[in-house]
Motif scaffolding. Structure first.
Motif, PDB file in Angstrom:
ATOM      1  N   GLY A 111      50.181  -6.367  54.246  1.00 31.83           N
ATOM      2  CA  GLY A 111      50.241  -6.148  52.817  1.00 31.83           C
ATOM      3  C   GLY A 111      50.013  -7.630  52.046  1.00 31.83           C
ATOM      4  N   ARG A 112      50.721  -8.726  52.768  1.00 33.05           N
ATOM      5  CA  ARG A 112      50.966 -10.100  52.132  1.00 33.05           C
ATOM      6  C   ARG A 112      49.258 -10.424  51.975  1.00 33.05           C
ATOM      7  N   GLY A 113      48.774 -10.441  53.230  1.00 30.36           N
ATOM      8  CA  GLY A 113      47.162 -10.695  53.215  1.00 30.36           C
ATOM      9  C   GLY A 113      46.420 -10.184  52.218  1.00 30.36           C
ATOM     10  N   VAL A 114      46.798  -8.868  51.934  1.00 26.76           N
ATOM     11  CA  VAL A 114      45.795  -8.324  50.814  1.00 26.76           C
ATOM     12  C   VAL A 114      46.107  -8.796  49.440  1.00 26.76           C
ATOM     13  N   LEU A 115      47.227  -9.106  49.404  1.00 28.18           N
ATOM     14  CA  LEU A 115      47.769  -9.745  48.178  1.00 28.18           C
ATOM     15  C   LEU A 115      47.428 -11.159  47.771  1.00 28.18           C
ATOM     16  N   ALA A 116      47.291 -12.025  48.723  1.00 24.15           N
ATOM     17  CA  ALA A 116      47.057 -13.287  48.923  1.00 24.15           C
ATOM     18  C   ALA A 116      45.484 -13.465  48.664  1.00 24.15           C
ATOM     19  N   ALA A 117      44.800 -12.473  48.620  1.00 20.57           N
ATOM     20  CA  ALA A 117      43.289 -12.569  48.349  1.00 20.57           C
ATOM     21  C   ALA A 117      43.204 -12.160  46.936  1.00 20.57           C
ATOM     22  N   LEU A 118      44.129 -11.629  46.222  1.00 27.45           N
ATOM     23  CA  LEU A 118      43.905 -10.984  44.886  1.00 27.45           C
ATOM     24  C   LEU A 118      43.931 -12.160  43.808  1.00 27.45           C
ATOM     25  N   PRO A 119      43.369 -12.240  42.738  1.00 25.03           N
ATOM     26  CA  PRO A 119      43.887 -13.236  41.520  1.00 25.03           C
ATOM     27  C   PRO A 119      45.181 -12.733  40.936  1.00 25.03           C
ATOM     28  N   ASN A 120      45.645 -13.485  40.109  1.00 26.75           N
ATOM     29  CA  ASN A 120      47.095 -13.047  39.547  1.00 26.75           C
ATOM     30  C   ASN A 120      48.354 -12.672  40.446  1.00 26.75           C
TER      31      ASN A 120
ATOM     32  N   ALA B 277      65.093 -16.330  68.926  1.00 27.24           N
ATOM     33  CA  ALA B 277      64.094 -15.567  69.134  1.00 27.24           C
ATOM     34  C   ALA B 277      62.823 -16.251  68.512  1.00 27.24           C
ATOM     35  N   ALA B 278      61.706 -15.721  69.248  1.00 25.95           N
ATOM     36  CA  ALA B 278      60.239 -16.274  68.596  1.00 25.95           C
ATOM     37  C   ALA B 278      60.009 -15.580  67.221  1.00 25.95           C
ATOM     38  N   PRO B 279      59.298 -16.239  66.326  1.00 29.25           N
ATOM     39  CA  PRO B 279      58.937 -15.566  64.987  1.00 29.25           C
ATOM     40  C   PRO B 279      57.396 -14.879  65.339  1.00 29.25           C
ATOM     41  N   PRO B 280      57.328 -14.005  64.624  1.00 28.94           N
ATOM     42  CA  PRO B 280      55.929 -13.316  64.659  1.00 28.94           C
ATOM     43  C   PRO B 280      54.712 -14.070  64.913  1.00 28.94           C
ATOM     44  N   VAL B 281      53.744 -13.842  65.413  1.00 26.03           N
ATOM     45  CA  VAL B 281      52.443 -14.452  65.322  1.00 26.03           C
ATOM     46  C   VAL B 281      51.857 -14.310  63.901  1.00 26.03           C
ATOM     47  N   PRO B 282      51.492 -15.366  63.317  1.00 28.26           N
ATOM     48  CA  PRO B 282      50.867 -15.243  62.008  1.00 28.26           C
ATOM     49  C   PRO B 282      49.481 -14.658  62.062  1.00 28.26           C
ATOM     50  N   ARG B 283      49.308 -13.672  60.848  1.00 31.48           N
ATOM     51  CA  ARG B 283      48.114 -13.011  60.910  1.00 31.48           C
ATOM     52  C   ARG B 283      47.177 -13.422  60.034  1.00 31.48           C
TER      53      ARG B 283
ATOM     54  N   HIS C  63      53.268   8.898  57.237  1.00 30.24           N
ATOM     55  CA  HIS C  63      54.026   7.793  57.273  1.00 30.24           C
ATOM     56  C   HIS C  63      54.065   6.864  58.628  1.00 30.24           C
ATOM     57  N   ALA C  64      53.857   5.414  58.456  1.00 31.87           N
ATOM     58  CA  ALA C  64      53.856   4.903  59.520  1.00 31.87           C
ATOM     59  C   ALA C  64      54.754   5.132  60.793  1.00 31.87           C
ATOM     60  N   LEU C  65      56.105   5.541  60.522  1.00 27.57           N
ATOM     61  CA  LEU C  65      56.984   5.914  61.400  1.00 27.57           C
ATOM     62  C   LEU C  65      56.731   7.100  62.100  1.00 27.57           C
ATOM     63  N   HIS C  66      55.844   8.133  61.603  1.00 28.60           N
ATOM     64  CA  HIS C  66      55.272   9.325  62.404  1.00 28.60           C
ATOM     65  C   HIS C  66      54.388   9.210  63.394  1.00 28.60           C
ATOM     66  N   GLN C  67      53.756   8.024  63.023  1.00 27.76           N
ATOM     67  CA  GLN C  67      52.747   7.814  64.153  1.00 27.76           C
ATOM     68  C   GLN C  67      53.471   7.154  65.227  1.00 27.76           C
ATOM     69  N   GLY C  68      54.541   6.130  65.087  1.00 25.68           N
ATOM     70  CA  GLY C  68      55.209   5.807  65.915  1.00 25.68           C
ATOM     71  C   GLY C  68      55.771   6.805  66.835  1.00 25.68           C
TER      72      GLY C  68
ATOM     73  N   THR D 272      57.300  -4.025  65.794  1.00 27.98           N
ATOM     74  CA  THR D 272      56.257  -4.960  65.441  1.00 27.98           C
ATOM     75  C   THR D 272      55.265  -4.206  64.867  1.00 27.98           C
ATOM     76  N   ALA D 273      54.904  -3.177  65.332  1.00 28.97           N
ATOM     77  CA  ALA D 273      53.747  -2.365  64.933  1.00 28.97           C
ATOM     78  C   ALA D 273      54.007  -1.981  63.440  1.00 28.97           C
ATOM     79  N   TRP D 274      54.948  -1.471  62.925  1.00 35.19           N
ATOM     80  CA  TRP D 274      55.417  -1.155  61.555  1.00 35.19           C
ATOM     81  C   TRP D 274      55.491  -2.751  60.792  1.00 35.19           C
ATOM     82  N   GLY D 275      56.103  -3.640  61.470  1.00 32.01           N
ATOM     83  CA  GLY D 275      56.271  -4.588  60.723  1.00 32.01           C
ATOM     84  C   GLY D 275      54.768  -5.334  60.228  1.00 32.01           C
ATOM     85  N   ASP D 276      53.914  -5.347  61.488  1.00 36.95           N
ATOM     86  CA  ASP D 276      52.476  -5.820  61.301  1.00 36.95           C
ATOM     87  C   ASP D 276      51.869  -5.197  59.992  1.00 36.95           C
ATOM     88  N   TRP D 277      52.012  -3.969  60.224  1.00 41.01           N
ATOM     89  CA  TRP D 277      51.252  -2.944  59.057  1.00 41.01           C
ATOM     90  C   TRP D 277      52.007  -3.506  57.724  1.00 41.01           C
ATOM     91  N   GLU D 278      53.358  -3.746  57.414  1.00 38.44           N
ATOM     92  CA  GLU D 278      53.672  -4.200  56.180  1.00 38.44           C
ATOM     93  C   GLU D 278      53.484  -5.586  55.849  1.00 38.44           C
TER      94      GLU D 278
END
Ligand code: NA
Ligand code: NA
Lengths: 164, 434, 317
Positions: free
Chosen positions: C252-261, C311-317, C15-20, C243-249
């Motif tokens: 996932g949106r980028g992965v999906l945006a590249a997929l059809p359907n 507060a500042a929103p996250p840097v877009p990825r 899990h990502a939390l363990h790495q943290g 932020t590290a955990w949030g970036d990982w999550e």
């Protein structure tokens, strides 16, 4: 005197067994019904998770009392091979260990209920307090400790476990 | 701070001393574990573990499958499903040489599919199969040996209490463990059937054929089978597809068994009460073992002994299979004197990290350990199935039963060897799960 | 080696939390100049997930990862993050939340010492059919990511089905559920995107995950050890972990945006107002619960919201 004590153990054990059986029946029905409702109708019984968990816990606590009364806890019985006087000593030591363990469990039940009473922890959906169910469990574990004490005072050869 | 390795040895020493003094195994583990935690990090934390851990175990949702599956087995026993299975086995296989023995093995396998405990399986089959075989002139040792060996299928074929306990102790997926036990279970049935056939071939007088069953009788017997088959397929299929959690499978299985009992008119109030009381008591005694095992496990984790042991073993340069062979031989020998569940909770906290560190699959290890400890149910001097059988068939001597069971022990060893040779027997089916 | 320090948590080592936690342990060990050696006990090795607060309070662990939501009703104040539509992203809410809760922690958690609070990336709604307004969810069977979000959707006429995330994929494939609330990375890692392929880009709720320390252990630290722990029980570390955990999550949106359907819906201002309306009763409830703990709920909530908005929103990825 010993016979009278054993009579108390037998009767209390039977009552504890009946309480455990009732709770187990409830847990089985609740577990089966919540799973079926979820799978067949996509309906989540509110607090089904906590209901099954807590009735199962009550069955286990009163079941421990019944199991101690019937001397059914799992043991390693190599002492059977010992000569009589030594076997009697081992039986008393084993009974004392059972009492110590049962007292630890009763302490866990009572202090755990107290902790929940103070922390205000609730079930997930209906937000009902958890402590009343834990009080019923604690009662079973206290009875279990008392039964272990009576068994130590009136030692009788038990049948050992029959679980595996 | 005390050295971890020495603390772990002390903890095990105290544990075995208490257990040998007839302190119930669960309480021995609880007391030794708490003592060890107190010595390592202080009395206050140990006192806190003693409050938190037992209650969490008793009310844990994952733990519920223990009472659920035990309730299911008890209900199956009290509503006479074992007899129906035996009747069917008899009708289909009874006529062959050693046919009643084959029928016993097949019926035991069927009963194992709805019963997680070996003793319950043995007791159920002893009451129906043993009298039939004896009446037909079977040698008492062979008849009793077949029943005792068939009974071990109870924990091998899923659902299985031992696999469940292994899963709870190692945090492995119990549904996956059950699915993994299926093919090895079928292999066990095949090897036992082969054993019966070989014995019947060599000593025809010890295992005569049964009365021929007519077509009508055969098909009538199937009516008794469908219910057990449906329940088994429902449970294993549901776990295989990941539709429900193991505890829910147990609860639904228990309800299904009760429903079958109701349809057959055998679900009396007395049967339900008796089954649930018996189940609550034996589930409670398993829960006590689990409470102790978890607390002792926390103590072992604090000592870091498993890591130290793994490191030491790696440094000896023994091959992984050498270590595995030594561990399995140890289980076989311990099985001669120890209770199956006790053996699992006492040893798995140490052997599991070693096996995983050496690269063995955790699911495969669970199945192979279950098989090896299961042999202990029929090996002298403490073979629980044999002892149970002896209380039911008082006139057959213990030595006679142990002699009768010996060929089946050989079959068990062959099976363990095959599964080490081809781990795919265990791992293939779960690998196809989602 | 230095004094052994026990850091207990319950997630598996994948899990990502363990790495943290591992990174945190290494940093503290290194900066303590040999006075401390932080040992991680993952995956419930020292106790069950639900017990981690009491474990760190009693000293079974010196440090532990605690999710207050595992013991509903016990820590209402910190559970503010579960309120609907409060957290826009983990990165944006991390510093405001940690700075806000830090002074409140001794009141709600007197048995332990607060180290830092991680903000989980908000869960969003993934469904079989597209959703833009609350009435779209009526009759849906939904696997909620927290008890509160389950009650939220129940109030809109959906029914909550509590099953574990790994079970959810099969449940979705068989029609047992038709929606779930999760962050994107978790959705993809469980393969739920195959069936629940409509995503409403409206952050719904978050969950706090705390690093807590045993008070007696913490107060016994001195010199280099104390300095190393203090340096990493800080707002900066809370932000880094969130932020590290949030970036990982969010990857996932980028992965999906590249997929059809895969369909993404984005409610407009008027539709967002409808959603905000559904959250109001839960805010009122929270203000009352916080009041019972001696916190001025209305003022505290307004303060937190203002800080997050600033507060500042996250840097877009
Ligand atoms: Na079985
Ligand atoms: Na044995």
């Amino acid at each position: 005197m010993q016979a009278a004590l054993m009579q108390v153990v037998t009767v209390t054990g039977r009552l504890a067994g009946a309480a455990a059986a009732a709770a187990l029946g409830l847990a089985v029905v609740a577990g089966g019904v919540t799973a079926l409702a979820r799978y067949l109708f996509g309906y989540a019984v509110p607090d089904g998770f906590d209901l099954v968990r807590l009735t199962g816990g009550i069955a286990a606590c009163w079941g421990i009392a019944a199991a101690i009364a019937a001397d059914e806890l799992i043991r390693i019985d190599v002492a059977r091979a010992l000569p009589r006087p030594l076997a009697a000593v081992v039986a008393v030591l084993g009974g004392a260990g059972a009492l110590a363990g049962a007292v630890l469990l009763a302490r866990s039940g009572v202090l755990g209920t107290d902790l929940l009473l103070r922390s205000g922890e609730t079930t997930a959906d209906l937000q009902l307090p958890l402590w009343p169910a834990h009080l019923v469990m604690a009662a079973g574990l206290v009875v279990a400790a008392l039964l272990a004490l009576l068994r130590l005072l009136a030692p009788v050869e038990g049948e050992g476990d029959k679980t595996t | 701070m005390i050295d971890g390795g020495i603390a772990a040895l002390g903890g095990f020493g105290g544990l075995f001393l208490l257990a040998l003094l007839r302190v119930p195994v669960g309480f021995a583990m609880l007391i030794a574990g708490l003592g060890g935690i107190a010595a390592l990090i202080g009395v206050d934390p140990a006192a806190a573990v003693a409050v938190q851990s037992p209650l969490r175990t008793l009310t844990g949702y994952d733990m519920l499958l223990i009472p659920m599956f035990i309730a299911m087995s008890a209900l199956a026993n009290h509503t006479g499903l074992g007899r129906e299975l035996y009747t069917a086995g008899h009708a289909w296989a009874g006529r062959a040489r050693g046919g009643l023995g084959l029928a016993t093995i097949l019926a035991s396998a069927g009963f194992a599919g709805i019963c997680g405990s070996s003793v319950a399986s043995t007791a159920a089959m002893a009451r129906v199969a043993l009298p039939e075989m004896r009446a037909r002139g079977y040698a008492p040792g062979f008849a009793a040996g077949t029943v005792a060996a068939g009974g071990t299928l109870g924990i091998l074929i899923p659902p299985s209490l031992v696999l469940a306990l292994y899963g709870l102790l190692t945090e492995q997926d119990i549904g996956r463990l059950f699915v993994a036990g299926l093919v090895p279970g079928v292999l066990a049935v095949a090897l036992y059937a082969l054993t019966v056939t070989l014995i019947a071939g060599r000593r025809p007088e010890a295992a005569p054929g049964g009365a021929p069953a007519g077509r009508a009788e055969r098909f009538a017997s199937l009516r008794g089978l469908w219910a057990v088959a449906a329940i088994f397929l429902g449970i294993i299929g549901g776990l295989y597809l990941g539709v429900f959690a193991p505890g829910e499978a147990g609860a639904m299985g228990a309800l299904a068994v009760a429903a079958v009992g109701l349809i057959r008119g055998r679900l009396t109030l007395a049967a339900v009460g008796g089954a649930l009381t018996e189940a609550a008591r034996s589930a409670a005694s398993v829960m006590v073992v689990l409470i102790g095992a978890l607390v002792f496990g926390y103590f072992l984790a604090l000592t870091r002994a498993p890591q130290l042991l793994v490191q030491a073993l790696t440094e000896t340069g023994l091959s992984p299979w050498g270590v595995m062979a030594a561990m399995l031989a140890g289980y076989f020998l311990l099985g001669c004197v120890l209770d199956t569940l006790a053996m699992i909770v006492l040893t798995v906290p140490i052997t599991y990290p070693v096996a995983v560190a050496l690269g063995f699959d955790p699911i495969w290890f669970g199945v192979v350990v279950t098989m090896t400890v299961e042999i202990g149910l029929i090996t002298p001097p403490y073979g629980l199935n044999v002892l149970v059988l002896n209380t039911i068939a008082r006139d057959v001597g213990l030595a006679t039963i142990y002699r009768g069971v010996a060929p089946f022990v050989a079959a068990d060893l062959v099976r363990v060897f095959l599964i080490c040779l081809a781990p795919g027997i265990v791992l293939w089916l779960p690998s196809t799960m989602g | 080696a230095g004094q052994a320090v026990r850091f207990a948590h319950w997630v598996p080592t994948t899990h990502a939390l363990h790495q943290g936690v591992e990174d945190w342990a290494k940093a503290v060990t290194a900066e303590s100049k040999g006075t401390l050696e932080v040992q991680v006990f993952p995956a419930e090795q020292l106790g069950k997930a639900r017990d981690h607060y009491d474990m760190v309070a009693s000293g079974i662990a010196d440090l532990a990862l605690v999710v207050p939501g595992y013991t509903p009703g016990r820590f209402p104040v910190v559970s503010v993050l579960e309120l609907p539509f409060l957290v826009p992203s983990a990165a944006q809410a991390a510093a405001p939340f940690d700075s806000w809760y830090r002074p409140l922690a001794p009141r709600e958690m007197p048995e332990v010492t607060y180290c830092l609070g991680i903000v989980q990336e908000p869960g969003i709604l993934h469904s079989r059919k597209p959703v833009v307004v609350p009435e779209d969810v009526e009759g849906m069977k939904l696997r909620p990511g927290s008890a509160l979000v389950g009650r939220l959707f129940a109030s809109m006429g959906a029914s909550a089905v509590s099953i574990s995330a790994p079970e959810a994929r099969e449940a979705a494939a068989r029609g047992v559920i038709d929606a779930a609330t999760l962050a994107y990375g978790t959705l993809v890692s469980f393969g739920l995107d195959k069936v629940l392929n409509n995503h409403m880009d409206l952050p719904l709720y978050s969950v706090p995950v705390l690093y807590l320390a045993n008070t007696r252990w913490y107060q016994g630290l001195s010199g280099d050890a104390r300095a190393a722990v203090d340096a990493h029980c800080s707002v900066a570390d809370a932000v880094r972990q969130s932020t590290a955990w949030g970036d990982w999550e969010r990857a996932g949106r980028g992965v999906l945006a590249a997929l059809p359907n895969q369909t993404f819906t984005n409610p407009d201002a008027a539709q967002r107002a409808l959603w905000a309306e559904t959250g109001k009763p839960f805010r009122a409830q929270w203000i009352a619960d916080a009041g019972a703990k001696g916190v001025d709920g209305a003022a505290a909530l307004a303060e937190l919201e203002a800080a997050i908005a600033a507060a500042a929103p996250p840097v877009p990825r």
